[in-house]
Design an enzyme around this catalytic site. Sequence first.
Site, PDB file in Angstrom:
ATOM      1  N   LYS A  54       0.843  -1.205   0.000  1.00 26.51           N
ATOM      2  CA  LYS A  54       0.000   0.000   0.000  1.00 26.51           C
ATOM      3  C   LYS A  54       0.874   1.249   0.000  1.00 26.51           C
ATOM      4  O   LYS A  54       0.611   2.209  -0.725  1.00 26.51           O
ATOM      5  CB  LYS A  54      -0.933  -0.013   1.225  1.00 26.51           C
ATOM      6  CG  LYS A  54      -2.077  -1.014   1.075  1.00 26.51           C
ATOM      7  CD  LYS A  54      -2.845  -1.269   2.365  1.00 26.51           C
ATOM      8  CE  LYS A  54      -3.873  -2.380   2.103  1.00 26.51           C
ATOM      9  NZ  LYS A  54      -4.490  -2.924   3.301  1.00 26.51           N
ATOM     10  N   GLN A  98      -5.046  -1.940   9.308  1.00 28.18           N
ATOM     11  CA  GLN A  98      -4.906  -3.260   8.683  1.00 28.18           C
ATOM     12  C   GLN A  98      -5.518  -4.321   9.588  1.00 28.18           C
ATOM     13  O   GLN A  98      -5.219  -4.391  10.779  1.00 28.18           O
ATOM     14  CB  GLN A  98      -3.413  -3.551   8.425  1.00 28.18           C
ATOM     15  CG  GLN A  98      -3.150  -4.809   7.645  1.00 28.18           C
ATOM     16  CD  GLN A  98      -3.654  -4.748   6.207  1.00 28.18           C
ATOM     17  OE1 GLN A  98      -3.677  -3.693   5.586  1.00 28.18           O
ATOM     18  NE2 GLN A  98      -4.066  -5.882   5.675  1.00 28.18           N
ATOM     19  N   ASP A 121     -11.668   2.181   3.633  1.00 25.71           N
ATOM     20  CA  ASP A 121     -12.008   0.753   3.519  1.00 25.71           C
ATOM     21  C   ASP A 121     -13.506   0.556   3.262  1.00 25.71           C
ATOM     22  O   ASP A 121     -13.927  -0.516   2.827  1.00 25.71           O
ATOM     23  CB  ASP A 121     -11.687   0.028   4.836  1.00 25.71           C
ATOM     24  CG  ASP A 121     -10.360  -0.696   4.813  1.00 25.71           C
ATOM     25  OD1 ASP A 121      -9.966  -1.187   3.742  1.00 25.71           O
ATOM     26  OD2 ASP A 121      -9.728  -0.792   5.882  1.00 25.71           O
TER      27      ASP A 121
END
Length: 282
Positions: A54, A98, A121
């Site tokens: 990322k 995460q 997200d």
Amino acid sequence: MAARIIDGKAIAAEIRAGIKDKIALLRANNGPVPGLAVILVGEDPASQTYVRNKERACQAVGMHSEVYRLPRDTNQGKLLELIDELNGRSDIHGILVQLPVPEQIETAAIINAIRPEKDVDGFHPVNVGRLMVGEPAMIPCTPQGIMALLDHSGVELTGKKAVVVGRSNIVGKPVALLLLQRHATVTICHSRTKDLAGHTRQADVLVVATGRPGTITGEMVKEGAVVIDVGVNRVEGGLVGDVAFDEVANKAAAITPVPGGVGPMTITMLLQNTLQAATGVW
Ligand code: GUN
């Protein structure tokens, strides 16, 4: 019939080039430079790899990124404090924690603490609800990537029968909603579904996200179907998806490979969501 391979790597590269151009334009016009904060708690090797990827993807398109690597024993309060700080920063437009987080931390408490407009997200209940009712929302990255793959491949969805195998909050449920928005007739199958093959054989579009290699074999697929394999399973000899690729490719009209199908699209959509968050989606 040998299926057309849906090249996620190429499609992702094309979209990332567009994002890079938009960020360059923002910089040139003194606009906001999109900023993403990624938080990793603990040292899980797979999570470390995802976070590194990322970070690299942000750099490649000229996006600002910050990675917070916290020790495994970090308590929930400490993590919430960091999220609160990032929520208040005007140069950080996207926040991603995460997953999975260590067991002393409650996942829902973390997701709910992120400001919905920074929730790149798309996991916050406000975004989930907005997606459900069709209002502008942050859309989870993998489902959004699947829709982009279908669109770039010219797959018509209106009136088509779509079958989603897997009912996770991250993939199965949101992709089913997105397919429904596009006027497909959608069935969600899962581990307790009776006669899975009876459902999957009817699918014009089959999305598979179970995390189990070999979930879908050749005899479970209709001739001419479009098959999207979301699985990433590490086996002896490399990575495989949830679909038995060779036999299904003999029947399908189009299929995503693993690796190189859905995978590259997920981070691409994270970049897109962060860009949208910086320029104001809703
Ligand atoms: N872990 C595995 N997939 C994801 C994802 O899409 N988002 C986050 N935050 N963590 C993950």
